[in-house]
Design an enzyme around this catalytic site. Sequence first.
Site, PDB file in Angstrom:
ATOM      1  N   PRO A 129       0.811  -1.119   0.115  1.00 32.24           N
ATOM      2  CA  PRO A 129      -0.150  -0.049   0.065  1.00 32.24           C
ATOM      3  C   PRO A 129       0.786   1.256  -0.031  1.00 32.24           C
ATOM      4  O   PRO A 129       2.123   0.937  -0.130  1.00 32.24           O
ATOM      5  CB  PRO A 129      -0.713  -0.106   1.222  1.00 32.24           C
ATOM      6  CG  PRO A 129       0.349  -0.819   2.100  1.00 32.24           C
ATOM      7  CD  PRO A 129       1.203  -1.521   1.384  1.00 32.24           C
ATOM      8  N   TRP A 130       0.187   2.466   0.052  1.00 29.01           N
ATOM      9  CA  TRP A 130       0.948   3.768   0.087  1.00 29.01           C
ATOM     10  C   TRP A 130       1.539   4.373   1.289  1.00 29.01           C
ATOM     11  O   TRP A 130       2.107   5.313   1.331  1.00 29.01           O
ATOM     12  CB  TRP A 130       0.008   4.580  -0.878  1.00 29.01           C
ATOM     13  CG  TRP A 130      -1.182   4.778  -0.405  1.00 29.01           C
ATOM     14  CD1 TRP A 130      -2.439   4.078  -1.093  1.00 29.01           C
ATOM     15  CD2 TRP A 130      -1.987   5.398   0.730  1.00 29.01           C
ATOM     16  NE1 TRP A 130      -3.646   4.539  -0.281  1.00 29.01           N
ATOM     17  CE2 TRP A 130      -3.297   5.102   0.672  1.00 29.01           C
ATOM     18  CE3 TRP A 130      -1.481   6.012   1.771  1.00 29.01           C
ATOM     19  CZ2 TRP A 130      -4.452   5.574   1.778  1.00 29.01           C
ATOM     20  CZ3 TRP A 130      -2.392   6.478   2.753  1.00 29.01           C
ATOM     21  CH2 TRP A 130      -3.708   6.312   2.844  1.00 29.01           C
ATOM     22  N   PRO A 165       4.006  -2.024  -6.243  1.00 29.87           N
ATOM     23  CA  PRO A 165       3.639  -0.884  -4.960  1.00 29.87           C
ATOM     24  C   PRO A 165       2.290  -0.167  -5.378  1.00 29.87           C
ATOM     25  O   PRO A 165       1.735  -0.523  -6.575  1.00 29.87           O
ATOM     26  CB  PRO A 165       4.684   0.301  -5.458  1.00 29.87           C
ATOM     27  CG  PRO A 165       5.038   0.288  -6.533  1.00 29.87           C
ATOM     28  CD  PRO A 165       4.906  -1.048  -7.168  1.00 29.87           C
ATOM     29  N   ALA A 166       1.639   0.702  -4.561  1.00 25.50           N
ATOM     30  CA  ALA A 166       0.587   1.371  -5.009  1.00 25.50           C
ATOM     31  C   ALA A 166       0.798   2.341  -5.988  1.00 25.50           C
ATOM     32  O   ALA A 166       1.930   2.937  -6.012  1.00 25.50           O
ATOM     33  CB  ALA A 166      -0.190   2.030  -3.646  1.00 25.50           C
ATOM     34  N   SER A 173      -6.062  -2.847   2.126  1.00 23.09           N
ATOM     35  CA  SER A 173      -7.288  -2.775   2.535  1.00 23.09           C
ATOM     36  C   SER A 173      -7.914  -4.127   3.114  1.00 23.09           C
ATOM     37  O   SER A 173      -7.566  -5.069   2.205  1.00 23.09           O
ATOM     38  CB  SER A 173      -8.323  -1.753   2.119  1.00 23.09           C
ATOM     39  OG  SER A 173      -8.332  -2.372   0.492  1.00 23.09           O
ATOM     40  N   THR A 205     -10.033  -5.137  -0.310  1.00 21.57           N
ATOM     41  CA  THR A 205      -8.925  -5.726  -1.653  1.00 21.57           C
ATOM     42  C   THR A 205      -8.425  -7.024  -1.058  1.00 21.57           C
ATOM     43  O   THR A 205      -8.130  -7.903  -2.006  1.00 21.57           O
ATOM     44  CB  THR A 205      -7.954  -4.684  -1.778  1.00 21.57           C
ATOM     45  OG1 THR A 205      -8.481  -3.349  -2.193  1.00 21.57           O
ATOM     46  CG2 THR A 205      -6.974  -5.091  -2.904  1.00 21.57           C
ATOM     47  N   GLU A 255      -2.240  -8.652   5.242  1.00 21.36           N
ATOM     48  CA  GLU A 255      -1.758  -7.874   6.074  1.00 21.36           C
ATOM     49  C   GLU A 255      -2.688  -6.689   6.141  1.00 21.36           C
ATOM     50  O   GLU A 255      -2.760  -6.164   4.972  1.00 21.36           O
ATOM     51  CB  GLU A 255      -0.309  -7.350   6.313  1.00 21.36           C
ATOM     52  CG  GLU A 255       0.768  -8.492   6.576  1.00 21.36           C
ATOM     53  CD  GLU A 255       0.632  -8.935   8.012  1.00 21.36           C
ATOM     54  OE1 GLU A 255       0.074  -8.194   8.882  1.00 21.36           O
ATOM     55  OE2 GLU A 255       1.210  -9.721   8.355  1.00 21.36           O
ATOM     56  N   CYS A 294      -1.553   1.327   9.626  1.00 24.41           N
ATOM     57  CA  CYS A 294      -2.518   0.413  10.065  1.00 24.41           C
ATOM     58  C   CYS A 294      -2.818   0.201  11.461  1.00 24.41           C
ATOM     59  O   CYS A 294      -3.844   0.014  12.178  1.00 24.41           O
ATOM     60  CB  CYS A 294      -2.147  -1.095   9.580  1.00 24.41           C
ATOM     61  SG  CYS A 294      -0.419  -1.268   9.650  1.00 24.41           S
TER      62      CYS A 294
HETATM   63  P1  NAD Z   1      -5.505  -0.872  -1.246  1.00 28.38           P
HETATM   64  O1  NAD Z   1      -6.066  -2.367  -0.547  1.00 28.38           O
HETATM   65  O2  NAD Z   1      -6.390   0.071  -1.906  1.00 28.38           O
HETATM   66  O3  NAD Z   1      -4.258  -1.347  -2.063  1.00 28.38           O
HETATM   67  C1  NAD Z   1      -3.276  -2.182  -1.613  1.00 28.38           C
HETATM   68  C2  NAD Z   1      -2.539  -2.595  -2.978  1.00 28.38           C
HETATM   69  O4  NAD Z   1      -3.331  -3.514  -3.605  1.00 28.38           O
HETATM   70  C3  NAD Z   1      -2.185  -1.476  -3.772  1.00 28.38           C
HETATM   71  O5  NAD Z   1      -0.834  -2.180  -4.478  1.00 28.38           O
HETATM   72  C4  NAD Z   1      -3.258  -1.823  -4.999  1.00 28.38           C
HETATM   73  O6  NAD Z   1      -2.689  -1.210  -6.231  1.00 28.38           O
HETATM   74  C5  NAD Z   1      -3.317  -3.271  -4.877  1.00 28.38           C
HETATM   75  N1  NAD Z   1      -4.487  -3.681  -5.432  1.00 28.38           N
HETATM   76  C6  NAD Z   1      -5.789  -3.060  -5.843  1.00 28.38           C
HETATM   77  N2  NAD Z   1      -6.797  -3.793  -6.263  1.00 28.38           N
HETATM   78  C7  NAD Z   1      -6.167  -5.045  -6.223  1.00 28.38           C
HETATM   79  C8  NAD Z   1      -6.771  -6.321  -6.668  1.00 28.38           C
HETATM   80  N3  NAD Z   1      -8.176  -6.506  -7.092  1.00 28.38           N
HETATM   81  N4  NAD Z   1      -5.804  -7.475  -6.459  1.00 28.38           N
HETATM   82  C9  NAD Z   1      -4.674  -7.174  -5.899  1.00 28.38           C
HETATM   83  N5  NAD Z   1      -4.011  -6.149  -5.719  1.00 28.38           N
HETATM   84  C10 NAD Z   1      -4.818  -5.050  -5.723  1.00 28.38           C
HETATM   85  O7  NAD Z   1      -4.994  -0.406   0.204  1.00 28.38           O
HETATM   86  P2  NAD Z   1      -4.450   1.345   0.456  1.00 28.38           P
HETATM   87  O8  NAD Z   1      -5.558   1.978   0.447  1.00 28.38           O
HETATM   88  O9  NAD Z   1      -3.091   1.231  -0.603  1.00 28.38           O
HETATM   89  O10 NAD Z   1      -3.594   1.069   1.867  1.00 28.38           O
HETATM   90  C11 NAD Z   1      -4.563   1.254   2.997  1.00 28.38           C
HETATM   91  C12 NAD Z   1      -5.106  -0.030   3.852  1.00 28.38           C
HETATM   92  O11 NAD Z   1      -3.873  -0.932   3.928  1.00 28.38           O
HETATM   93  C13 NAD Z   1      -5.445   0.448   5.209  1.00 28.38           C
HETATM   94  O12 NAD Z   1      -6.781  -0.445   5.287  1.00 28.38           O
HETATM   95  C14 NAD Z   1      -4.497  -0.140   5.952  1.00 28.38           C
HETATM   96  O13 NAD Z   1      -4.907  -0.387   7.258  1.00 28.38           O
HETATM   97  C15 NAD Z   1      -3.955  -1.132   5.365  1.00 28.38           C
HETATM   98  N6  NAD Z   1      -2.374  -1.576   6.060  1.00 28.38           N
HETATM   99  C16 NAD Z   1      -2.477  -2.728   6.657  1.00 28.38           C
HETATM  100  C17 NAD Z   1      -1.079  -2.949   7.050  1.00 28.38           C
HETATM  101  C18 NAD Z   1      -0.809  -4.251   8.017  1.00 28.38           C
HETATM  102  O14 NAD Z   1       0.338  -4.280   8.071  1.00 28.38           O
HETATM  103  N7  NAD Z   1      -1.913  -5.031   8.217  1.00 28.38           N
HETATM  104  C19 NAD Z   1      -0.015  -2.081   6.777  1.00 28.38           C
HETATM  105  C20 NAD Z   1      -0.208  -0.990   5.939  1.00 28.38           C
HETATM  106  C21 NAD Z   1      -1.606  -0.730   5.705  1.00 28.38           C
END
Ligand code: NAD
Length: 469
Positions: A142-143, A168-169, A219, A222, A240, A274
Amino acid sequence: MQARLLIDGALVNGANTIDVINPATGKSFATAARADETQALAAIAAAKRAFAGWAALSFKERAAKVSELAEAIEARKDQFARLLTEEVGKPLVEAGFEVAETVDALRFFAKQDLAPKVLHDDEEELIVEQRYPQGVVAAITPWNFPLALLSYKIGAALVAGNSVISKPAPTTPLTTLLLGEIAADIFPAGVFQTLVDQNDLGPLLTSHPDIAHVSFTGSTPTGKKVLASAADTLKRFTLELGGNDAAIVLDDIDIETMAPKIFFAAFINAGQVCFATKRVYAPRAMVDELAAALAKLANEAVVGDGLEQGTTIGPIQNKMQYDKVLGFIQSAKDEGGTFLAGGEAIEGDGYFIRPTIVTGLSHGARLVREEQFGPVLPILPYDSIDEAVQWANEMEYGLGGIIWTGDVERGAEVASRIQTGTIWVNRHLVLPKDVPFGGAKQSGIGVQNGIEGIEDFTQRRVLNVKKTI
Ligand code: NAD
């Protein structure tokens, strides 16, 4: 010039490009290569070809390469930190911590080993648990911490003998591409590669039969798509996901001492963590005083461009998240919240939101029940510890949480009732590399870090030998 992808040992332009926005200005400041499906398939094929040779090396030989990567990142730490601030928005000091964390994580993995475990060894039989690598790993990040979260994946996956494709994002591709540029001189072609997409290549990676393991951080919605997509080929996976961490304040704290710690746990990286505290439960009699202390800190925070000295809170990383956080603020207004600090965006081109402290919401309010992932914190009253514990546990998430107390033993007792993957007492974000972390419930499956974090990237093989003929 565009920041290039690393595919099959070569730094290449993308079939398309992405304008990378600096969230502090709302303006594009760099161009990144964006891969198309053909480039993604080429990367998967190269990773598959590279796997056998990489897996055949000893753990020590692979670890030496991962150490080299750590050295190379450290040698360019200032460049990485600046780039992190520019693409994520976080203050430069926090970016520096993230780079240091990345280097530390890679070094940790490089120091481990995966020695076989002898389970039975007597006159009749020898039974040994061995570990071997799984194949091609897709590392999807994620970003909010594009570098550190990637290091937990690649450090563990590479030392274990897998080849890795990192994606990456789309809003924070630059630090991953810089890492790829450095890795090009260290790893054999195809062992580590970088792909940037516009949120469109994820499904290809998570469903492709030649991807053995999807290591995903992002998230929960996703994550569910990833799980569904990986099912058809029964991939190994690490998820995660999101969190809605509660901080429970016990009635024995000194508010003045603890308030800055509680504030930091909620507002680090503008709340885009997170493990950030996303809701605070305090004894009813203490709510007003605690909320006032937090509001004072919110008003004193220096919100601005992370590159400027003195900034303590940067912008929201992207426009979509910025709009989402403003939606949470609006919902809290609609649901009768009292705003003691913040409650609005800061005028200008950047995605800045004032740190916001809200009281007066019910436990059912949207800001309490959903993950805001931004600088907006609700403070809620409780009348008994049982009630606070019940509310903390009631959510579909189970990532982390904190108990703040003046009595450590009591804190540990309350903490032991919280259903999360990690629960801190009087501290936050302390994640030693040898300690695995992962989410409970809908916050994830599997762990990262620790020796378990490496084992997750391996297949267990039980060697079972009858010694007598
Ligand atoms: P996101 O789920 O929108 O995106 C994460 C990644 O998934 C990006 O690289 C995105 O391009 C990719 N993605 C998007 N659609 C996909 C698909 N259909 N299949 C596979 N990959 C896909 O999340 P975000 O908005 O970038 O990040 C924020 C979220 O991440 C928050 O919910 C946060 O709590 C969570 N997070 C969790 C942890 C942890 O360790 N548990 C750490 C950091 C962030």
